[in-house]
Scaffold this motif. Structure first.
Motif, mmCIF file in Angstrom:
data_model
loop_
_atom_site.group_PDB
_atom_site.id
_atom_site.type_symbol
_atom_site.label_atom_id
_atom_site.label_comp_id
_atom_site.label_asym_id
_atom_site.label_seq_id
_atom_site.Cartn_x
_atom_site.Cartn_y
_atom_site.Cartn_z
ATOM 1 N N SER A 1 2.368 10.331 7.142
ATOM 2 C CA SER A 1 1.012 10.459 7.699
ATOM 3 C C SER A 1 -0.051 9.970 6.719
ATOM 4 O O SER A 1 -1.157 9.620 7.125
ATOM 5 N N LEU A 2 0.298 9.941 5.444
ATOM 6 C CA LEU A 2 -0.632 9.476 4.411
ATOM 7 C C LEU A 2 -0.497 7.982 4.147
ATOM 8 O O LEU A 2 -1.178 7.444 3.276
ATOM 9 N N GLY A 3 0.393 7.323 4.892
ATOM 10 C CA GLY A 3 0.604 5.902 4.674
ATOM 11 C C GLY A 3 1.453 5.631 3.451
ATOM 12 O O GLY A 3 1.355 4.570 2.834
ATOM 13 N N SER A 4 2.285 6.586 3.091
ATOM 14 C CA SER A 4 3.136 6.457 1.915
ATOM 15 C C SER A 4 4.591 6.480 2.327
ATOM 16 O O SER A 4 4.928 6.787 3.473
ATOM 17 N N ARG A 5 5.446 6.154 1.385
ATOM 18 C CA ARG A 5 6.885 6.328 1.563
ATOM 19 C C ARG A 5 7.531 6.792 0.267
ATOM 20 O O ARG A 5 8.713 6.620 0.061
ATOM 21 N N LEU A 6 6.720 7.414 -0.603
ATOM 22 C CA LEU A 6 7.207 7.870 -1.900
ATOM 23 C C LEU A 6 6.929 9.348 -2.112
ATOM 24 O O LEU A 6 5.780 9.796 -2.062
ATOM 25 N N MET A 7 7.991 10.088 -2.356
ATOM 26 C CA MET A 7 7.869 11.502 -2.702
ATOM 27 C C MET A 7 8.206 11.657 -4.177
ATOM 28 O O MET A 7 9.166 11.057 -4.659
ATOM 29 N N VAL A 8 7.433 12.457 -4.868
ATOM 30 C CA VAL A 8 7.713 12.784 -6.270
ATOM 31 C C VAL A 8 8.259 14.204 -6.300
ATOM 32 O O VAL A 8 7.718 15.100 -5.647
ATOM 33 N N ASN B 1 0.827 -1.210 0.000
ATOM 34 C CA ASN B 1 0.000 0.000 0.000
ATOM 35 C C ASN B 1 0.857 1.255 0.000
ATOM 36 O O ASN B 1 0.510 2.255 -0.622
ATOM 37 N N GLU B 2 1.993 1.209 0.719
ATOM 38 C CA GLU B 2 2.870 2.365 0.789
ATOM 39 C C GLU B 2 3.399 2.744 -0.591
ATOM 40 O O GLU B 2 3.729 3.882 -0.846
ATOM 41 N N ARG B 3 3.499 1.796 -1.484
ATOM 42 C CA ARG B 3 4.032 2.058 -2.818
ATOM 43 C C ARG B 3 2.949 2.507 -3.795
ATOM 44 O O ARG B 3 3.250 2.896 -4.909
ATOM 45 N N ARG B 4 1.724 2.424 -3.389
ATOM 46 C CA ARG B 4 0.637 2.832 -4.275
ATOM 47 C C ARG B 4 0.320 4.316 -4.173
ATOM 48 O O ARG B 4 -0.296 4.882 -5.056
ATOM 49 N N ILE B 5 0.723 4.926 -3.067
ATOM 50 C CA ILE B 5 0.452 6.345 -2.835
ATOM 51 C C ILE B 5 1.766 7.102 -2.962
ATOM 52 O O ILE B 5 2.741 6.787 -2.286
ATOM 53 N N ALA B 6 1.795 8.106 -3.821
ATOM 54 C CA ALA B 6 2.956 8.983 -3.939
ATOM 55 C C ALA B 6 2.514 10.395 -3.591
ATOM 56 O O ALA B 6 1.339 10.751 -3.741
ATOM 57 N N VAL B 7 3.461 11.198 -3.141
ATOM 58 C CA VAL B 7 3.155 12.542 -2.672
ATOM 59 C C VAL B 7 4.068 13.544 -3.379
ATOM 60 O O VAL B 7 5.284 13.373 -3.398
ATOM 61 N N TYR B 8 3.461 14.548 -3.966
ATOM 62 C CA TYR B 8 4.185 15.618 -4.660
ATOM 63 C C TYR B 8 3.951 16.889 -3.864
ATOM 64 O O TYR B 8 2.844 17.416 -3.828
ATOM 65 N N THR B 9 4.986 17.362 -3.189
ATOM 66 C CA THR B 9 4.850 18.537 -2.341
ATOM 67 C C THR B 9 5.429 19.775 -3.010
ATOM 68 O O THR B 9 6.308 19.692 -3.861
ATOM 69 N N GLY B 10 4.912 20.918 -2.605
ATOM 70 C CA GLY B 10 5.403 22.185 -3.113
ATOM 71 C C GLY B 10 4.536 23.319 -2.611
ATOM 72 O O GLY B 10 3.544 23.098 -1.921
ATOM 73 N N SER B 11 4.916 24.532 -2.997
ATOM 74 C CA SER B 11 4.091 25.677 -2.616
ATOM 75 C C SER B 11 3.001 25.929 -3.649
ATOM 76 O O SER B 11 1.936 26.426 -3.322
ATOM 77 N N PHE B 12 3.286 25.615 -4.922
ATOM 78 C CA PHE B 12 2.309 25.774 -6.002
ATOM 79 C C PHE B 12 1.677 27.171 -5.962
ATOM 80 O O PHE B 12 0.464 27.331 -5.951
ATOM 81 N N ASP B 13 2.538 28.180 -5.946
ATOM 82 C CA ASP B 13 2.100 29.564 -5.778
ATOM 83 C C ASP B 13 2.493 30.438 -6.965
ATOM 84 O O ASP B 13 3.405 31.256 -6.849
ATOM 85 N N PRO B 14 1.788 30.317 -8.071
ATOM 86 C CA PRO B 14 0.707 29.386 -8.396
ATOM 87 C C PRO B 14 1.242 28.137 -9.095
ATOM 88 O O PRO B 14 2.423 28.050 -9.419
ATOM 89 N N ILE B 15 0.346 27.217 -9.351
ATOM 90 C CA ILE B 15 0.692 26.025 -10.110
ATOM 91 C C ILE B 15 1.020 26.446 -11.546
ATOM 92 O O ILE B 15 0.359 27.312 -12.117
ATOM 93 N N THR B 16 2.060 25.849 -12.108
ATOM 94 C CA THR B 16 2.494 26.176 -13.463
ATOM 95 C C THR B 16 2.247 24.991 -14.395
ATOM 96 O O THR B 16 1.897 23.893 -13.939
ATOM 97 N N LEU B 17 2.482 25.209 -15.676
ATOM 98 C CA LEU B 17 2.381 24.095 -16.630
ATOM 99 C C LEU B 17 3.431 23.032 -16.331
ATOM 100 O O LEU B 17 3.189 21.848 -16.561
ATOM 101 N N GLY B 18 4.577 23.437 -15.817
ATOM 102 C CA GLY B 18 5.593 22.462 -15.428
ATOM 103 C C GLY B 18 5.105 21.572 -14.303
ATOM 104 O O GLY B 18 5.250 20.348 -14.352
ATOM 105 N N HIS B 19 4.508 22.163 -13.267
ATOM 106 C CA HIS B 19 3.928 21.371 -12.183
ATOM 107 C C HIS B 19 2.874 20.409 -12.737
ATOM 108 O O HIS B 19 2.849 19.229 -12.381
ATOM 109 N N LEU B 20 1.997 20.941 -13.563
ATOM 110 C CA LEU B 20 0.894 20.140 -14.093
ATOM 111 C C LEU B 20 1.408 18.977 -14.937
ATOM 112 O O LEU B 20 0.867 17.873 -14.875
ATOM 113 N N HIS B 21 2.459 19.197 -15.677
ATOM 114 C CA HIS B 21 3.056 18.128 -16.485
ATOM 115 C C HIS B 21 3.598 17.018 -15.586
ATOM 116 O O HIS B 21 3.386 15.827 -15.862
ATOM 117 N N ILE B 22 4.264 17.383 -14.504
ATOM 118 C CA ILE B 22 4.763 16.391 -13.551
ATOM 119 C C ILE B 22 3.587 15.646 -12.914
ATOM 120 O O ILE B 22 3.633 14.423 -12.742
#
Length: 168
Positions: A85-92, A5-26
């Motif tokens: 806290s999300l039950g993950s161990r993957l950061m993108v 289950n930990e490998r099924r959830i990935a987390v992409y963190t950032g400020s996204f202030d604002p979100i860009t096309l680069g963020h959206l592509h990732i």
């Protein structure tokens, strides 16, 4: 939660202030790699932001609404703690050639010291977006009145809120 289950959830963190096309592509690319992708909007009261956390969450939700396995949440504190806290161990992390590699590598090493079980997956920015950053976008928005120019950097749904927020 088990390792599978930990490998099924990935987390992409950032400020996204604002979100860009680069963020959206990732986000689009990462959403195809993992069962669930959580976009973690970091809250840092000491960092001056253009948009409030609630506005950033709404903007990210707007541009990701058609991606079924993406959800958007806030976090403060350490990203590795949020991931766990999300039950993950993957950061993108998205990286742009030459500008992000050293900083992202340093952050990855620090995160490994904080929690050696959290892995970081790097996705190289597409060449179309390798120069795009939120700070560059803000500079362009402050002087350009042409929405077509802004649309080269930010999703169209973000242009009006960006202009309104900047008083442009």
């Amino acid at each position: 939660m088990n390792e599978n289950n930990e490998r099924r959830i990935a987390v992409y963190t950032g400020s996204f202030d604002p979100i860009t096309l680069g963020h959206l592509h990732i986000i689009h690319r990462a959403s195809r790699l993992f069962e669930t992708l959580v976009i973690g909007i970091g809250i840092n009261a000491e960092k001056g932001s253009l948009f409030s956390p609630e506005q950033r969450r709404e903007l990210v939700r707007t541009v990701t609404k058609d991606i079924e396995n993406v959800r958007v949440e806030f976090f403060d504190g350490l990203a590795v703690d949020f991931v766990r806290s999300l039950g993950s161990r993957l950061m993108v992390r998205g990286i742009r050639p030459m500008t992000d590699i050293a900083g992202e590598f340093t952050m990855m090493m620090a995160n490994r010291q904080l929690d050696e079980d959290v892995e970081t997956v790097f996705l190289m920015a597409d060449e179309r977006f390798s120069h795009v950053s939120s700070s560059l976008l803000k500079q362009i928005a402050s002087v350009s009145r042409d929405d077509e120019q802004l649309a080269k950097f930010v999703p169209r749904e973000i242009i009006a809120p960006l202009r309104e927020q900047m008083g442009a």
